[in-house]
Design an enzyme around this catalytic site. Structure first.
Site, PDB file in Angstrom:
ATOM      1  N   ASP A   1       0.852  -1.187   0.000  1.00 40.20           N
ATOM      2  CA  ASP A   1       0.000   0.000   0.000  1.00 40.20           C
ATOM      3  C   ASP A   1       0.894   1.246   0.000  1.00 40.20           C
ATOM      4  OD1 ASP A   1      -2.271   1.571   0.255  1.00 40.20           O
ATOM      5  OD2 ASP A   1      -2.301   1.430   2.442  1.00 40.20           O
TER       6      ASP A   1
ATOM      7  N   GLU B   1       2.439   4.813  -4.162  1.00 32.26           N
ATOM      8  CA  GLU B   1       2.359   5.734  -5.335  1.00 32.26           C
ATOM      9  C   GLU B   1       3.699   6.411  -5.607  1.00 32.26           C
ATOM     10  OE1 GLU B   1       0.070   5.505  -2.898  1.00 32.26           O
ATOM     11  OE2 GLU B   1      -1.231   4.302  -4.172  1.00 32.26           O
TER      12      GLU B   1
ATOM     13  N   ASP C   1      -8.924   3.919  -1.825  1.00 32.37           N
ATOM     14  CA  ASP C   1      -9.822   4.395  -0.757  1.00 32.37           C
ATOM     15  C   ASP C   1     -11.106   4.994  -1.306  1.00 32.37           C
ATOM     16  OD1 ASP C   1      -7.876   3.540   0.907  1.00 32.37           O
ATOM     17  OD2 ASP C   1      -7.074   5.532   1.349  1.00 32.37           O
TER      18      ASP C   1
HETATM   19  C1  GLC Z   1      -4.526   3.397   2.996  1.00 32.26           C
HETATM   20  C2  GLC Z   1      -5.072   2.184   2.247  1.00 32.26           C
HETATM   21  C3  GLC Z   1      -6.077   1.483   3.103  1.00 32.26           C
HETATM   22  C4  GLC Z   1      -5.447   1.101   4.438  1.00 32.26           C
HETATM   23  C5  GLC Z   1      -4.882   2.337   5.135  1.00 32.26           C
HETATM   24  C6  GLC Z   1      -4.120   1.999   6.406  1.00 32.26           C
HETATM   25  O1  GLC Z   1      -5.505   4.347   3.158  1.00 32.26           O
HETATM   26  O2  GLC Z   1      -5.582   2.525   1.005  1.00 32.26           O
HETATM   27  O3  GLC Z   1      -6.571   0.346   2.435  1.00 32.26           O
HETATM   28  O4  GLC Z   1      -6.377   0.482   5.258  1.00 32.26           O
HETATM   29  O5  GLC Z   1      -4.006   3.011   4.246  1.00 32.26           O
HETATM   30  O6  GLC Z   1      -3.073   1.124   6.148  1.00 32.26           O
END
Ligand code: GLC
Length: 799
Positions: free
Chosen positions: A405, A408, A483
């Site tokens: 995650d 980007e 998200d």
């Molecule tokens: C980001 C991700 C989400 C995750 C969060 C905490 O917002 O997109 O899926 O739960 O980070 O790690």
């Protein structure tokens, strides 16, 4: 603002007259008087690559997007010279290059125009960074439509839109927000019943204008790098997508459990809470294969550590869950906490693995752990180190999958929410700034993680999921759309985004079911899970602090709906696995929008909601509250309502009843759909009998069933089974024949064949020429036959 379509703009520079032509193997170079060179490579008869160098110097040919295994080769390649142009001819295309200015036109062999340069290639010098803004503009005829482009959260048809690619952490993005997490600079043009694709393989920020600025011009440009694009000819969208997917690659088959249902939240902790959620799935008999740990499982958000207060014995916990049929998936982010006592930080620092600013300091930015440094995943040494960091998680603790995650990369409190552009990257031996590496950073992180999980999970298959991606990322990992929000509009977007990603090579994709931000109503959750079970990746996830988001969190009615749809997915696993195999084998998208299914039917060109799940199941989610049904378009052909058995003829819009517990689903006449019994997790039961739902058709149709052991690599040694089932129907006659291939012997011994919509009363049934007595069968009733799995032919005749 940079725009490439203003003729007057004095900064635009253009190629001059052609002064020389050179051929080298599959590539012709056209050199202009002012030094510009156009290199045209015939990759396949139907795929042509165009590269331009403004001053005679090409960059070293290097791409992260292109698969090592793509298919190359052509049947014909002839160059001819005409009065005002050169012409390259393959067995599918003519490519004209204008002698005056290197403008290109592409035609089919009948001379029909496929794509013609408007201004064609031009550029603007970039005084700030060096290099050029490289630009291309094409004529776009009236009636042309555009699709593709990865995860864009907007109408499927991109006509009239301008978009850009720059991976961006866009929490709670809205409709039409651009850009968001992924960069897939690939679009499909559809005009006059003909499709072609353009893949602009340039990792800088890229821009696409689909007849937005000028109604008859489509253009694309980049903030740096080369004008380097592939033209892919169809004429069907199927051929375009398969060719693009072949070029940028496909994943290996996932472990079958990864196609089950996954449950996630930010965050389940401590252990007893996490385990209690898992147990509740079993208690309520809701199938589930994977449970996720979000960032709170770590010690102070340090990657590759465990918070031992919350999870005192991770290995034991993971093993206990595994015994109960749950796989554990954990999150890993790229930011490494600046902490001299943290071994991952120390190793990266000592070995010079972190990204640096152009003047030397380390790239520093805040993410969950506070101030972090960031590994340069475009350095192969860093990827090898990162790969090996997974040993403990995967091999020792027994975690089955990894979730990447914030790649980007996302950075908090910095304008632009990512690295400043001056950050340096190795880019596998082609050192560059973040301008060029930004869009591949997440992909290279996911690649390193994939290599780690694969190495330490062996002989099991790896499972990964990523948020950021560039073209080709599908070779390493599945993905989700980031998200999203618990709103009806986002349910509409979820449907479009997964369709779009499927046409962009990235099929193994899903959305946060129910929405990540904010709290869904029970009705919204029910409608979302009805859609989500028809997405290749199926996971509920939410940001947690607003309330519970498990299938049982919305009362009994929603619980019953969620359970029945998750069960439906589990019964369709052999069908889903087969469509995954077709994706891996042929590059076929698993989810097929209607404009892909029937591009010649103009009714489909602006459709957003209906799609095919695999080849034969038509799905159309209900996207509004309080609905008792909806209007939907049925594509041409004959279809059977999955719930009522009613037959309909397509090519028209219909009202379809769909109360809260129903999502409109139709099965194509002639389909043979394999079904499993419901299991609480993949492998819970030995499958003794494979269901086979046969839908009568007049005429003939084939379906495939692929199977293997569902994990490991034996299938690569021939231990798979591929059954081709052919249904041939006439007014008083139905033949079901089977062809078998491969050495895998599935546990089941027989098929339970359910016949749907047979239009006659049955007189006799022969199985492999032996008459079989079955109770009198009446027209249009559902009829069940039990047949040995190795049957060759079932012959049913009518009275
Ligand atoms: C980001 C991700 C989400 C995750 C969060 C905490 O917002 O997109 O899926 O739960 O980070 O790690």
């Amino acid at each position: 603002m940079i725009t490439n379509t203003e003729l007057q703009y004095k900064g635009n520079l253009f190629p001059g007259k052609v002064s020389a032509v050179q051929k080298e193997g599959d590539t012709h170079s056209f050199k202009a008087e002012n030094g510009t060179i156009l290199r045209i490579q015939v990759v396949r008869d139907s795929m042509i690559r165009f590269r331009y160098a403004v001053d005679g110097n090409f960059e070293e040919d290097f791409s992260y997007a292109i698969s090592e295994n793509y298919t190359k080769g052509y049947n014909a390649l002839v160059l001819t010279e005409e009065k005002d142009h050169y012409c390259l001819t393959t067995s599918k295309l003519h490519v004209h290059v204008s002698k005056a200015d290197l403008r290109v036109g592409i035609y089919d062999l009948d001379g029909k125009t496929l794509l013609e340069d408007e201004l064609g290639f031009h550029w603007e010098e970039n005084h700030e960074y060096g290099g050029e803004y490289v630009k291309m503009s094409k004529f776009s005829p009236e009636g042309e439509n555009f699709y593709g482009l990865g995860d864009k959260p907007m109408h499927s048809n991109l006509k009239g839109k301008r978009v850009e690619n720059w991976n961006t952490d866009e929490y709670a993005f809205g409709k039409d927000r651009d850009p968001i997490y992924k960069a897939v600079p690939f679009y499909i043009g559809l005009q006059d019943g003909m499709s072609y694709g353009v893949f602009f393989d340039n990792t800088f920020k890229t821009h696409f204008d689909f007849a937005a600025e000028r109604r008859n011009v489509c253009s694309f440009w980049a903030d740096g790098g080369e004008m380097n694009y592939y033209f892919i000819y169809g004429p069907t969208m199927m051929e375009v997508v398969e060719t693009y997917t072949n070029l940028t690659g496909v994943p290996e088959l996932p472990p079958l459990w990864a196609l089950g249902y996954h449950q996630c939240k930010w965050s389940y902790y401590p252990e007893d809470k996490f385990v209690a959620i898992a147990k509740k799935f079993r208690d309520l008999k809701i199938p589930c294969d994977a449970m996720y740990l979000d960032i709170d499982y770590m010690e102070g958000f340090r990657c590759f550590t465990w918070n031992e207060t919350y999870f005192p014995d991770a290995k034991r916990m993971v093993a206990d869950l595994e015994k109960d049929g749950f796989k554990t998936v954990v999150i890993i982010d790229p930011g490494i906490k600046i902490d001299p006592d943290y071994s991952v930080y120390q190793e990266a620092l000592e070995n010079n693995y972190f990204c640096k600013r152009s003047d030397g300091p380390l790239m520093k930015g805040k993410v969950w752990p506070g101030e972090c440094n960031f590994p340069d995943f475009t350095n192969p040494k860093v990827r090898a180190w990162w790969r090996d960091l997974y040993k403990e998680l995967i091999e020792d603790i027994g975690v089955s999958g990894v979730w990447n995650d914030m790649n980007e990369p996302a950075v908090m409190e910095i304008p632009g929410k990512t690295f400043p552009l001056d950050v340096r990257h190795k880019y596998d031996g082609h050192p560059c700034s973040h301008r060029k590496a930004h869009n591949v950073y997440g992909m290279q992180m996911a690649r390193a993680s994939y290599e780690g999980v694969k190495k330490y999970a062996y002989p099991k298959r790896p499972f990964l999921i990523t948020r950021a991606a560039y073209s080709g990322t599908q070779r390493y990992t599945s993905s989700w759309t980031g998200d999203n929000v618990a709103s009806w509009e986002h349910l509409w977007l979820a449907n479009i985004q997964v369709q779009r990603l499927n046409l962009s090579g990235m099929g193994f994709t899903g959305t946060d079911i129910g929405g990540f931000a904010e709290q869904p109503t029970g009705e919204l959750y029910a409608r979302w899970i009805q859609l989500g079970v028809f997405h290749p990746f199926c996971r509920t996830h939410s940001s947690g602090h607003h309330g519970e988001q498990e299938p049982w969190s919305f009362g009994d009615e929603v619980l019953a709906i969620a359970k029945s749809y998750i069960e439906l997915r589990y019964t369709l696993l052999p069908y889903l696995y087969t469509m995954f195999w077709e994706y891996v084998k042929y590059g076929k998208p698993m989810i097929k929008p209607l404009y892909y299914v029937d591009q010649e039917d103009a009714q489909t060109h602006y459709r957003t909601d209906e799609f095919l799940f695999g080849n034969d199941i038509l799905v159309c989610p209900v996207l509004e509250p309080n609905a008792s049904g909806r209007r939907m378009y049925i594509p041409r052909g004959k279809w059977v309502n999955f719930w009522t058995g009613e037959e309909v003829t397509g090519g028209k819009e219909l009202w379809v009843d769909a109360g809260m517990d129903t999502i409109p689903v139709f099965v194509r006449a002639g389909a043979a759909i394999p079904r499993y019994p419901v299991q609480q997790f993949v492998g819970e039961k030995q499958i003794d009998e494979l269901g086979l739902d046969v839908y009568f058709t007049e005429g003939s149709k084939r379906s495939r069933i692929y199977a293997d052991s569902g994990d490991g690599y034996d299938y690569a040694k021939g231990r798979y089974s591929l059954r081709t089932i052919q249904i041939t129907g006439r007014s008083k006659d139905l033949v079901i024949s089977q062809h078998k291939d491969g050495e895998y012997d599935a546990s089941y011994q027989s098929f339970k064949v359910t016949l749907h919509n047979v239009p006659f009363d049955v007189k006799s049934v022969y199985i492999d020429n032996v008459r079989t007595e079955i109770p009198a069968l009446k027209k249009a009733q559902q009829t069940v036959l039990f047949v040995d799995k190795n049957f060759d032919e079932i012959h049913i005749t009518g009275k």
